[in-house]
Design an enzyme around this catalytic site. Structure first.
Site, mmCIF file in Angstrom:
data_model
loop_
_atom_site.group_PDB
_atom_site.id
_atom_site.type_symbol
_atom_site.label_atom_id
_atom_site.label_comp_id
_atom_site.label_asym_id
_atom_site.label_seq_id
_atom_site.Cartn_x
_atom_site.Cartn_y
_atom_site.Cartn_z
ATOM 1 N N LYS A 50 0.844 -1.209 0.000
ATOM 2 C CA LYS A 50 0.000 0.000 0.000
ATOM 3 C C LYS A 50 0.872 1.249 0.000
ATOM 4 O O LYS A 50 2.079 1.174 0.299
ATOM 5 C CB LYS A 50 -0.900 -0.018 1.238
ATOM 6 C CG LYS A 50 -0.134 0.067 2.559
ATOM 7 C CD LYS A 50 -1.052 -0.130 3.763
ATOM 8 C CE LYS A 50 -0.256 -0.061 5.051
ATOM 9 N NZ LYS A 50 -1.100 -0.393 6.220
ATOM 10 N N TYR B 282 15.343 30.037 7.835
ATOM 11 C CA TYR B 282 14.207 30.809 8.370
ATOM 12 C C TYR B 282 14.192 30.856 9.897
ATOM 13 O O TYR B 282 14.349 29.826 10.555
ATOM 14 C CB TYR B 282 12.894 30.183 7.907
ATOM 15 C CG TYR B 282 12.637 30.269 6.423
ATOM 16 C CD1 TYR B 282 12.728 31.478 5.746
ATOM 17 C CD2 TYR B 282 12.285 29.139 5.705
ATOM 18 C CE1 TYR B 282 12.469 31.550 4.383
ATOM 19 C CE2 TYR B 282 12.027 29.198 4.346
ATOM 20 C CZ TYR B 282 12.119 30.409 3.687
ATOM 21 O OH TYR B 282 11.856 30.473 2.348
ATOM 22 N N MET C 163 11.114 24.305 2.545
ATOM 23 C CA MET C 163 10.307 23.484 1.645
ATOM 24 C C MET C 163 11.171 22.644 0.703
ATOM 25 O O MET C 163 10.865 21.480 0.432
ATOM 26 C CB MET C 163 9.373 24.371 0.807
ATOM 27 C CG MET C 163 8.371 23.569 -0.018
ATOM 28 S SD MET C 163 7.282 24.581 -1.030
ATOM 29 C CE MET C 163 6.327 25.428 0.200
#
Ligand code: PLP
Length: 382
Positions: free
Chosen positions: A41, A274, A322
């Site tokens: 899965k 950041y 990100m």
């Protein structure tokens, strides 16, 4: 048209030789009559469903398992037609008719599902293979013991009508990764009594099963006719309590690698990434690793995740962004393009997915399954 070359940025290497070895290791740990369902899965826990399914079958797996019907149908569409494929997470309106045509083993946890599959069997004009799932204590999917007689009775009636064949009776454990947890024995007792009830009522299942990876590795009394290992096939330990993958005789299949994109000198007192949660303590060098949380590198591992660069394990400096994060190289100046290994089997001193799970305060399942679609999978020993 010139083809775009494969990205240099990052890749997840998938070692199919290791996957096959893990299946053989599990095979050797269960009795000869016990069949193995390789759980593929979630795109084989991020490793690539079709290739991993094929490799698991080559190594002796007998069944394949997925969560959703769409995952199971995709295996059939890829040409895996000669082995039983089971899927267990159905939602009202799902394509039972296609599941019947594809010969899937379809899990039924309640009356709504039985009604839908019976309706589809009538429409298609074929018998559906269904497996009745009991909730023996997990409290998630599955039929409560109080509702079991009704479900079994209705399934047997549909079987007499030729609409379904009950091929399996099954359940799932809540705490198999916590050895000796009292719920394990309690669930096995409930499972045995629900099996007795169904078999006395006339169900003749091909398979009865309850064991996931931890139960496959540690609970022979839970093996019944078939075991359903997922994470162990990918060579990752189900939990630190059971030991590392090496201690369990398993070999991690996925290695996550990137190419260092920039190396630069910075002065002491320089904020990094950041929020400036990391500030350089001295003149140093920083390395930019072009992988971020959009690729599945957990932001929770900011300031903690381990990465092998050259011969040295470094730590994520500041926040994971990100698309990228930074490591403090302590004055070393590897060439841009040098390999950075986030995790792998550990042979070369690189961290493992289990190490990242600790760093991100999660489980290793989440580390490997979350590696994003932007990271190409590169198959070794296909
Ligand atoms: C995911 C899953 C498995 C495999 O679990 P692992 O812990 O990865 O071995 C087995 N059975 C069911 C029902 C599952 O959802």
């Amino acid at each position: 048209m010139t083809e775009t070359p494969p990205p240099r940025r990052a890749r997840a290497e998938i070692d199919l030789r290791a996957l096959r070895a893990n299946v053989r290791t599990l095979r050797a740990r269960v009795a000869p009559h016990v069949r193995i369902m390789a759980v593929v899965k979630a795109d084989a826990y991020g490793h690539g469903a079709v290739r991993c399914a094929r490799a698991a079958l080559e190594a002796g797996a007998d069944w394949l398992g997925t969560a959703t019907p769409h995952e199971a149908l995709a295996l059939r569409a890829a040409g895996i037609t000669d082995v039983p494929v089971m899927c267990w997470l159905w939602t009202p309106g799902d394509p039972w008719d296609q599941g019947i045509e594809a010969g899937l083993d379809m899990s039924v946890s309640g009356m709504w599902a039985l009604e839908e599959v019976v309706g589809a069997a009538k429409a298609v004009g074929k018998t559906a293979r269904i497996q009745l799932k009991a909730d023996t204590g997990l409290g998630r999917n599955g039929c409560q013991p109080a509702d079991w007689p009704e479900l079994v009775g209705a399934a047997l009636k549909a079987e007499v009508d030729g609409l379904v064949k009950v091929t399996g009776l099954w359940s799932h454990l809540a705490c198999a990764d916590e050895p000796h947890h009292p719920s394990i024995a309690a669930q096995l007792d409930v499972f045995r009594s629900l099996l007795d009830h169904a078999e006395q009522a006339g169900v003749r299942p091909e398979v009865r099963h309850i064991a996931n990876s931890p139960a496959t590795l540690t609970l022979p009394e839970a093996h019944f006719d078939l075991v359903r290992p997922g994470i162990a096939i990918y060579g990752v330990s189900p939990s630190p309590e059971l030991g590392t993958s090496a201690e369990l005789g398993l070999r991690p299949v996925m290695s996550l690698k990137a190419s260092v994109a920039l190396v630069k000198h910075v002065p002491a007192g320089h904020g990094v990434s950041y929020g400036h949660h990391y500030v350089t303590g001295a003149d140093t060098t920083l390395g930019l690793v072009p992988l971020g949380y959009a690729d599945g590198v957990p932001r929770h591992a900011s300031g903690r995740g381990p990465v092998l660069v050259g011969d040295t394990v470094r730590t994520v400096a500041g926040r994971v962004a990100m698309d990228q994060f930074v490591v403090d190289l302590g004055g070393d100046t590897p060439e841009p393009g040098t390999e950075a290994v986030l995790f792998g089997p550990g042979d070369r001193g690189e961290p493992t997915a289990e190490d990242w799970a600790v760093a991100a305060d999660t489980i290793a399942y989440e580390i490997v399954t979350r590696i994003g679609a932007r990271v190409p999978r590169v198959y070794l020993d296909e």
